[in-house]
Design a protein around this motif. Sequence first.
Motif, PDB file in Angstrom:
ATOM      1  N   GLU A 281      34.398  33.868  59.159  1.00 60.85           N
ATOM      2  CA  GLU A 281      34.907  33.361  57.884  1.00 60.85           C
ATOM      3  C   GLU A 281      34.012  33.782  56.726  1.00 60.85           C
ATOM      4  O   GLU A 281      34.493  34.131  55.641  1.00 60.85           O
ATOM      5  CB  GLU A 281      35.034  31.841  57.967  1.00 60.85           C
ATOM      6  N   LEU A 282      32.719  33.772  56.964  1.00 63.15           N
ATOM      7  CA  LEU A 282      31.783  34.232  55.941  1.00 63.15           C
ATOM      8  C   LEU A 282      32.003  35.711  55.631  1.00 63.15           C
ATOM      9  O   LEU A 282      31.957  36.142  54.471  1.00 63.15           O
ATOM     10  CB  LEU A 282      30.344  33.994  56.400  1.00 63.15           C
ATOM     11  N   LYS A 283      32.265  36.488  56.663  1.00 61.69           N
ATOM     12  CA  LYS A 283      32.504  37.921  56.492  1.00 61.69           C
ATOM     13  C   LYS A 283      33.755  38.168  55.665  1.00 61.69           C
ATOM     14  O   LYS A 283      33.760  39.029  54.772  1.00 61.69           O
ATOM     15  CB  LYS A 283      32.637  38.591  57.866  1.00 61.69           C
ATOM     16  N   LYS A 284      34.817  37.413  55.930  1.00 61.89           N
ATOM     17  CA  LYS A 284      36.061  37.558  55.173  1.00 61.89           C
ATOM     18  C   LYS A 284      35.836  37.210  53.706  1.00 61.89           C
ATOM     19  O   LYS A 284      36.341  37.898  52.796  1.00 61.89           O
ATOM     20  CB  LYS A 284      37.135  36.652  55.774  1.00 61.89           C
ATOM     21  N   ALA A 285      35.071  36.166  53.444  1.00 61.81           N
ATOM     22  CA  ALA A 285      34.803  35.768  52.065  1.00 61.81           C
ATOM     23  C   ALA A 285      34.025  36.846  51.324  1.00 61.81           C
ATOM     24  O   ALA A 285      34.340  37.178  50.178  1.00 61.81           O
ATOM     25  CB  ALA A 285      34.038  34.450  52.047  1.00 61.81           C
ATOM     26  N   TYR A 286      33.022  37.401  51.983  1.00 57.97           N
ATOM     27  CA  TYR A 286      32.212  38.426  51.311  1.00 57.97           C
ATOM     28  C   TYR A 286      33.050  39.684  51.051  1.00 57.97           C
ATOM     29  O   TYR A 286      32.874  40.354  50.027  1.00 57.97           O
ATOM     30  CB  TYR A 286      30.973  38.773  52.131  1.00 57.97           C
ATOM     31  N   LYS A 287      33.969  39.978  51.945  1.00 61.29           N
ATOM     32  CA  LYS A 287      34.839  41.141  51.755  1.00 61.29           C
ATOM     33  C   LYS A 287      35.676  40.992  50.488  1.00 61.29           C
ATOM     34  O   LYS A 287      35.979  41.988  49.807  1.00 61.29           O
ATOM     35  CB  LYS A 287      35.745  41.325  52.972  1.00 61.29           C
ATOM     36  N   SER A 288      36.060  39.757  50.170  1.00 57.22           N
ATOM     37  CA  SER A 288      36.856  39.546  48.959  1.00 57.22           C
ATOM     38  C   SER A 288      36.082  39.963  47.718  1.00 57.22           C
ATOM     39  O   SER A 288      36.648  40.527  46.776  1.00 57.22           O
ATOM     40  CB  SER A 288      37.298  38.078  48.859  1.00 57.22           C
ATOM     41  N   TYR A 289      34.777  39.703  47.724  1.00 56.58           N
ATOM     42  CA  TYR A 289      33.931  40.147  46.609  1.00 56.58           C
ATOM     43  C   TYR A 289      33.765  41.660  46.611  1.00 56.58           C
ATOM     44  O   TYR A 289      33.909  42.328  45.576  1.00 56.58           O
ATOM     45  CB  TYR A 289      32.562  39.467  46.691  1.00 56.58           C
ATOM     46  N   GLU A 290      33.500  42.228  47.778  1.00 57.64           N
ATOM     47  CA  GLU A 290      33.271  43.669  47.862  1.00 57.64           C
ATOM     48  C   GLU A 290      34.486  44.462  47.394  1.00 57.64           C
ATOM     49  O   GLU A 290      34.349  45.461  46.666  1.00 57.64           O
ATOM     50  CB  GLU A 290      32.913  44.062  49.296  1.00 57.64           C
ATOM     51  N   LEU A 291      35.678  44.026  47.795  1.00 51.35           N
ATOM     52  CA  LEU A 291      36.887  44.746  47.419  1.00 51.35           C
ATOM     53  C   LEU A 291      37.102  44.696  45.908  1.00 51.35           C
ATOM     54  O   LEU A 291      37.434  45.714  45.279  1.00 51.35           O
ATOM     55  CB  LEU A 291      38.097  44.137  48.136  1.00 51.35           C
ATOM     56  N   ASN A 292      36.881  43.538  45.316  1.00 51.39           N
ATOM     57  CA  ASN A 292      37.100  43.397  43.883  1.00 51.39           C
ATOM     58  C   ASN A 292      36.000  44.074  43.064  1.00 51.39           C
ATOM     59  O   ASN A 292      36.265  44.655  42.001  1.00 51.39           O
ATOM     60  CB  ASN A 292      37.227  41.922  43.526  1.00 51.39           C
ATOM     61  N   LYS A 293      34.779  44.026  43.561  1.00 51.06           N
ATOM     62  CA  LYS A 293      33.691  44.742  42.898  1.00 51.06           C
ATOM     63  C   LYS A 293      33.935  46.244  42.945  1.00 51.06           C
ATOM     64  O   LYS A 293      33.657  46.969  41.978  1.00 51.06           O
ATOM     65  CB  LYS A 293      32.360  44.406  43.578  1.00 51.06           C
TER      66      LYS A 293
ATOM     67  N   SER B  68      46.918  48.007  34.810  1.00 51.11           N
ATOM     68  CA  SER B  68      47.446  49.272  34.293  1.00 51.11           C
ATOM     69  C   SER B  68      48.019  50.146  35.402  1.00 51.11           C
ATOM     70  O   SER B  68      48.606  51.192  35.120  1.00 51.11           O
ATOM     71  CB  SER B  68      46.366  50.027  33.529  1.00 51.11           C
ATOM     72  N   GLY B  69      47.839  49.743  36.668  1.00 49.53           N
ATOM     73  CA  GLY B  69      48.491  50.458  37.758  1.00 49.53           C
ATOM     74  C   GLY B  69      47.600  51.338  38.602  1.00 49.53           C
ATOM     75  O   GLY B  69      48.100  52.263  39.263  1.00 49.53           O
ATOM     76  N   VAL B  70      46.289  51.089  38.620  1.00 44.51           N
ATOM     77  CA  VAL B  70      45.410  51.846  39.518  1.00 44.51           C
ATOM     78  C   VAL B  70      45.801  51.537  40.962  1.00 44.51           C
ATOM     79  O   VAL B  70      45.966  50.375  41.337  1.00 44.51           O
ATOM     80  CB  VAL B  70      43.926  51.480  39.274  1.00 44.51           C
ATOM     81  N   LYS B  71      45.950  52.583  41.752  1.00 44.52           N
ATOM     82  CA  LYS B  71      46.445  52.407  43.118  1.00 44.52           C
ATOM     83  C   LYS B  71      45.298  52.112  44.077  1.00 44.52           C
ATOM     84  O   LYS B  71      44.955  52.895  44.956  1.00 44.52           O
ATOM     85  CB  LYS B  71      47.217  53.643  43.568  1.00 44.52           C
ATOM     86  N   LYS B  72      44.695  50.961  43.875  1.00 44.47           N
ATOM     87  CA  LYS B  72      43.651  50.455  44.749  1.00 44.47           C
ATOM     88  C   LYS B  72      43.903  48.959  44.932  1.00 44.47           C
ATOM     89  O   LYS B  72      44.218  48.265  43.967  1.00 44.47           O
ATOM     90  CB  LYS B  72      42.254  50.672  44.142  1.00 44.47           C
ATOM     91  N   PRO B  73      43.758  48.447  46.144  1.00 42.91           N
ATOM     92  CA  PRO B  73      43.986  47.018  46.358  1.00 42.91           C
ATOM     93  C   PRO B  73      42.830  46.165  45.849  1.00 42.91           C
ATOM     94  O   PRO B  73      41.690  46.626  45.753  1.00 42.91           O
ATOM     95  CB  PRO B  73      44.108  46.907  47.881  1.00 42.91           C
ATOM     96  N   ILE B  74      43.155  44.954  45.500  1.00 44.95           N
ATOM     97  CA  ILE B  74      42.133  43.938  45.227  1.00 44.95           C
ATOM     98  C   ILE B  74      42.424  42.758  46.143  1.00 44.95           C
ATOM     99  O   ILE B  74      43.479  42.687  46.779  1.00 44.95           O
ATOM    100  CB  ILE B  74      42.083  43.506  43.741  1.00 44.95           C
ATOM    101  N   MET B  75      41.482  41.834  46.216  1.00 43.41           N
ATOM    102  CA  MET B  75      41.702  40.650  47.043  1.00 43.41           C
ATOM    103  C   MET B  75      42.148  39.506  46.147  1.00 43.41           C
ATOM    104  O   MET B  75      41.426  39.105  45.218  1.00 43.41           O
ATOM    105  CB  MET B  75      40.429  40.261  47.787  1.00 43.41           C
TER     106      MET B  75
END
Length: 408
Positions: free
Chosen positions: A185-197, A235-242
Amino acid sequence: MSYLKKFLDQEVVPALGCTEPAAVALVVAKVKELFNDAKDLEVEVKVSTNVFKNGMYVGIPGLDGEKGNQLAAALSLLCGKSRYGLEALKDCSPEYTNMAKELIKNGRVKVTCITDKDGVYLEAHARNKSHQGYCIIEGHHDMITEIGFDGKVVFKKDVSTEALIPAPESIDEIFELAEAASPEELKKAYKSYELNKNMAEFALGKRRYTCLGAENSIESKIRRYCIEASGARMSGVKKPIMSTGGSGNQGIATTIPVGLVGEKIKASRKKVSKALILSHLFVSYIKARLGRLTPTCGAANAAAPAAAAGITYLLDGSKEQIINAAQTVLAGATGMLCDGAKESCAFKVGFSGSLAFSSALLALEGRGVKNNQGLVGESIEETLKNIKTVSTAGMPDIENVIINLIAK
């Protein structure tokens, strides 16, 4: 499976582009797949006021400058895949744009607003010369509740009895869940930050903001990263965010301030991850009381207080200071309207990140907003109840008013 694992799987999910056009693409993709051949289909998508407004001017991922729910529906008719969920347009590319516009021009794809529906609600009706079908999404952007084909219901889910993971019932429960989080669960939470950063840093590229030493300020960095991540997404950048709580901008404003402060103070990844879990849970707690989609900005009224709570936790604040930080944000951000998803949302997200940080510091210094000031009540629960009353009883027709203004 633990409550927290189920919660994170349901509420903290990747999204490609804004979640409203993504939901439009998903509902169209699902109804399209009922037919053996989609080339002769006509589709009408009926959506709630919130979905209609939020998807009106927002960019479609990977298509430079192309926007809106109607184009998302047309593209999904051509290349959308429901198995991708809120990334239904993942396989779309620019060469589909003109074909999608031709479908719209020929009247084969329509999007209309159901003015007596709010929150998350979408219906897609498709037909050709031989068959007709429909698909309904409601409650959550990716929750398909009913599918029908040729007059028969082929799938139905009772939302009232659906085994959705509810929001935490109390602030105490939020603290308990964050402290007891498993390594997964900690890993999933940190991934949310990494993806958005990662989205923020992609958007920043080699830009530098050096005026008045802004480059060295953590609050400026928070604001800048939030603005860039949201602006790129809108604006439509084709990259996912969390996303969190059904919103990508909420996901950005919830995670980036907490993660950047954690890096600044060199906190352990475990502590940063716990702070992120705390923030995600706070968003759910707040949205359960205000509504999934509301007339007010979710980044300011849900993600910002949640991020303030996470930052205060990182900085070793007490439970009372953590709650006060969230209350302080609500005192300053309540009333910020949502006038639809678009590039300028980036400034609201940047403001939200900055306010979260400053409110955390004020709470730690004992200078946060005290009880009984305006809409701020004796407790955060009372504050949220007051805000809910204002946004429903006090602004009953605000969504339609905004739609009429921005649709001119």
